[in-house]
Design an enzyme around this catalytic site. Structure first.
Site, PDB file in Angstrom:
ATOM      1  N   SER A 168       0.822  -1.204   0.000  1.00 15.63           N
ATOM      2  CA  SER A 168       0.000   0.000   0.000  1.00 15.63           C
ATOM      3  C   SER A 168       0.864   1.264   0.000  1.00 15.63           C
ATOM      4  O   SER A 168       1.614   1.492  -0.936  1.00 15.63           O
ATOM      5  CB  SER A 168      -0.960  -0.050   1.193  1.00 15.63           C
ATOM      6  N   TRP A 193       0.057   2.238  -3.302  1.00 20.37           N
ATOM      7  CA  TRP A 193      -0.739   3.471  -3.346  1.00 20.37           C
ATOM      8  C   TRP A 193       0.212   4.646  -3.424  1.00 20.37           C
ATOM      9  O   TRP A 193       1.186   4.729  -2.661  1.00 20.37           O
ATOM     10  CB  TRP A 193      -1.601   3.590  -2.100  1.00 20.37           C
ATOM     11  N   ASP A 214      -9.204  -4.709  -5.628  1.00 23.69           N
ATOM     12  CA  ASP A 214      -8.697  -3.632  -4.768  1.00 23.69           C
ATOM     13  C   ASP A 214      -9.587  -2.394  -4.916  1.00 23.69           C
ATOM     14  O   ASP A 214      -9.682  -1.815  -5.991  1.00 23.69           O
ATOM     15  CB  ASP A 214      -7.252  -3.296  -5.153  1.00 23.69           C
ATOM     16  N   HIS A 246      -7.126  -5.382  -1.640  1.00 21.71           N
ATOM     17  CA  HIS A 246      -6.010  -4.527  -1.263  1.00 21.71           C
ATOM     18  C   HIS A 246      -5.179  -5.150  -0.141  1.00 21.71           C
ATOM     19  O   HIS A 246      -3.967  -4.919  -0.057  1.00 21.71           O
ATOM     20  CB  HIS A 246      -6.552  -3.167  -0.815  1.00 21.71           C
TER      21      HIS A 246
END
Length: 299
Positions: A168, A193, A214, A246
């Site tokens: 992430s 991310w 996700d 995710h």
């Protein structure tokens, strides 16, 4: 891009090879072993198989040591997992960052799994669980510097063969780290991310892993543009997990492990024995929604 061995390492390997070949009573098996060593002195462990890269543990026994946040600067401490063997020389190393609001426990499963295959692995805590990707990237690099310069296992680590992973925010951080330190040999963002979607500056071989389900960092706005923006000349791959979310990287996952391991082996250890699992490109399956990549690797 082909990652060449240093002249020193190659020279030392060739010298060792010649010494073995000239030894009294040298056999054909010795010759084969010596030739392989000369070709790549960084290979660790037996020849891989599908079963060996999917196994929960590899051939090396593993120990671990905790690193207190009070003893380090630049990151929040963590846990180092390392092969107990000292007979194979030094190992490549990988630092791994957790995601937003998470701690190292969320990615701890990767520590012994990768270390047992022949890496020193540092799962880290961050200075704040709310750190953003650029901070996570700096902390991954600070952790690698601590690992190679100050840690109790620094003598087991080859400081020229390092990589980064992260989940992430930590996945976005692994891209930041690779951008900041081109000498890194491999990067593996896991359902990463980042508000920055383009990474044309990266020269580190990168395996981007996304998940089809996700909803936090959807692949259409994160993993896919990350991958597509990497230079076309770069050794790169995109693995989209099938039936995943995710948070799939937060628990033991065979597909994540086998392809991450193969990528790290191929580029941190320059171990071409693992290229068979990456090229030709893996096909869609019960666990793979899609796989894209550059083949052959290292060309």
């Amino acid at each position: 891009m082909r990652r060449h061995l240093s002249a020193f390492a190659a020279s030392a390997a060739v010298s060792a090879c010649l010494a073995l070949l000239l030894a009294p009573g040298a056999t054909a098996a010795d010759t084969t072993t010596a030739a392989a060593t000369a070709e790549n002195p960084y290979e660790r462990g037996p020849a891989p198989t599908t079963a060996s890269i999917e196994a929960p543990r590899g051939p090396y026994a593993v120990s671990q040591t905790s690193v207190s946040s009070l003893l380090v600067t630049g990151f929040g401490g963590g846990t180092i997992y390392y092969p107990t063997s000292t007979s194979d020389g030094t190992f490549g190393a990988v630092a791994i960052s957790p995601g937003f609001t998470a701690t190292q426990s969320s990615i701890a499963w990767l520590g012994p799994r990768l270390a047992s295959q022949g890496f020193v692995v540092f799962t880290i805590d961050t200075n704040s669980t709310l750190d953003q990707p650029d901070s996570r990237g700096r902390q991954l690099l600070a952790a690698l510097d601590y690992l190679t310069q100050r840690s109790s296992v620094r003598g087991r680590v080859d400081a020229s063969r390092l990589g980064v992973m992260g989940h992430s925010m930590g996945g976005g951080g692994s891209l930041e780290a690779a951008k900041s330190r081109p000498s890194l040999k491999a990067a593996v963002p896991l359902t990463g991310w980042n508000t920055d979607k383009t990474w044309p500056e990266i020269t580190t071989p990168t395996l981007v892993i996304g998940a089809d389900g996700d909803t936090v960092a959807p692949v259409a706005t994160h993993s896919e543009p990350f991958y597509e923006s990497l230079p076309s000349s770069l050794d790169k791959a995109y693995l989209e997990l099938n039936g995943a979310t995710h948070f799939t990287p937060n628990t033991s996952d065979t597909t994540i492990a086998k392809y991450s391991l193969s990528w790290l082996k191929r580029f941190i250890d320059d171990d071409t024995r693992y290229e068979q699992f990456l090229c030709p490109l893996p096909r869609p399956s019960l666990t793979i929604e899609e796989y894209r990549g550059s083949c052959p690797l290292g060309s």
